[in-house]
Design an enzyme around this catalytic site. Structure first.
Site, PDB file in Angstrom:
ATOM      1  N   GLY A   1       1.056  -1.444  -0.227  1.00 14.12           N
ATOM      2  CA  GLY A   1       0.344   0.193   0.159  1.00 14.12           C
ATOM      3  C   GLY A   1       1.152   0.818   0.193  1.00 14.12           C
ATOM      4  CB  ALA A   2       4.268   1.784  -0.900  1.00  9.81           C
ATOM      5  NE  ARG A  62      -5.380   5.356  -1.446  1.00  9.68           N
ATOM      6  CZ  ARG A  62      -6.579   6.019  -1.986  1.00  9.68           C
ATOM      7  NH1 ARG A  62      -6.385   7.155  -2.064  1.00  9.68           N
ATOM      8  NH2 ARG A  62      -7.094   4.904  -0.914  1.00  9.68           N
ATOM      9  CB  VAL A  80      -2.821  -7.240   0.246  1.00 10.43           C
ATOM     10  CG1 VAL A  80      -1.982  -6.022   0.129  1.00 10.43           C
ATOM     11  CG2 VAL A  80      -4.124  -6.078   0.516  1.00 10.43           C
ATOM     12  CG  ASN A 133       0.261   1.016   4.364  1.00  7.96           C
ATOM     13  OD1 ASN A 133      -0.040   1.865   6.089  1.00  7.96           O
ATOM     14  ND2 ASN A 133      -0.033   1.386   3.742  1.00  7.96           N
ATOM     15  CB  SER A 152      -6.050   1.543  13.228  1.00  9.58           C
ATOM     16  OG  SER A 152      -7.174   2.856  13.448  1.00  9.58           O
ATOM     17  CE1 TYR A 212      -9.900   1.203   8.052  1.00  9.53           C
ATOM     18  CE2 TYR A 212     -10.101   1.731  10.028  1.00  9.53           C
ATOM     19  CZ  TYR A 212      -9.176   1.486   9.292  1.00  9.53           C
ATOM     20  OH  TYR A 212      -7.779   2.486   9.231  1.00  9.53           O
ATOM     21  CB  ALA A 227     -14.366  -6.153  13.172  1.00  5.52           C
ATOM     22  CE  LYS A 284      -6.563  -0.983   9.598  1.00  5.89           C
ATOM     23  NZ  LYS A 284      -5.398  -0.753   8.699  1.00  5.89           N
TER      24      LYS A 284
END
Length: 258
Positions: A12-13, A15, A63, A89, A141, A154, A156, A158
């Site tokens: 996830g590089a 942005r 991913v 990420n 997070s 979301y 759940a 994290k």
């Protein structure tokens, strides 16, 4: 240059936080494999980093796909000879009231945020076990510790990242592999747009005012930057953190305190 001579993969590089992590790790001396579904964004990040003299390759990566993730691992190891550091990420998010949350949306978010972390770790861990060395940093997070409304799927995902991190850390410690999580707080990236939009509608305020409300809840009264997250990742990837594993480090300006 505490990461000099190390090779790091960052998913996830293309942005936001991913770009911040990659540029900071390059500053500390790492050579990099940048992966993203958005190959153009990752190439932009790579162009910035190459100016510093670091070696960088960019790989397209889904991913959620085992085949795609295996291909990334094989290419990275072939290109550099080894991978020392993995930073998972890649992530997605969307604001959805729970009563409207569909199974498809649940799967979309959890496939990227939780399954994607598992697949990336699973692809690189055998190589790290063979080398008897590895640093894995999974991006969770602060809502992976304390949930918020409208983001059940979301949150759940994290929470799952932290549980996976702890289990892996205990299992992989005998192989000299450190596994930690980093929990960003309020970082102004595109992932925040859905939440700001939801809050602005609910409160009949502008998105700028909604953002200011979030920032006002931070003890330091300032948001975190992608580079702040990058510095935490770089530390955990360094040998200064050799006795830190199974942690979930907050980078939230004091907003999350456990």
């Amino acid at each position: 240059m505490e990461l000099e001579g190390k090779v790091a993969v960052v998913t996830g590089a293309g942005r936001g936080i991913g770009t911040g992590i990659a540029t900071v790790m390059a500053k500390h001396g790492a050579d990099l494999v940048l992966t993203d579904r958005d190959i153009a964004g990752a190439e932009e990040t790579a162009t910035q980093i190459r100016r510093s003299g670091r070696k960088v390759i960019v790989l397209q990566h889904d991913v959620t796909s085992w085949d795609s993730t295996q291909a990334v691992a094989k290419t990275a190891i072939k290109e550099f000879g080894r991978v020392d550091i993995l930073v998972t990420n890649a992530g997605v998010s969307k604001s959805v009231p729970f009563a409207e949350l569909t199974a498809e949306e649940w799967d979309r978010v959890n496939d990227v945020n939780a399954k994607g972390v598992f697949l990336s770790c699973r692809a690189f861990v055998p190589h790290m076990i063979e080398n008897k060395y590895g640093k894995i940093i999974n991006i969770s997070s602060m809502v992976g510790k304390e949930a918020i409304p409208f983001f059940a799927h979301y949150c759940a995902s994290k929470f799952a990242v932290i549980g996976l991190t702890q289990s892996m850390a205990k299992e992989l410690a005998p192989h000299n592999i450190n596994v930690n999580a980093v929990c960003p707080g309020i970082v102004r990236t595109p992932l925040w747009d859905p939440l700001l939009q939801q809050l602005s509608v609910n409160k009949n305020i502008t998105q700028k005012e909604a953002w200011e409300e979030f920032v006002d809840g931070i003890p330091f009264k300032r948001p975190q930057s992608p580079e702040d997250i990058g510095e935490a990742v770089a530390f955990l990837a360094s040998d200064r953190a050799r006795n830190i594993t199974a942690s979930a480090a907050n980078v939230s300006g004091g907003q999350m305190i456990w």
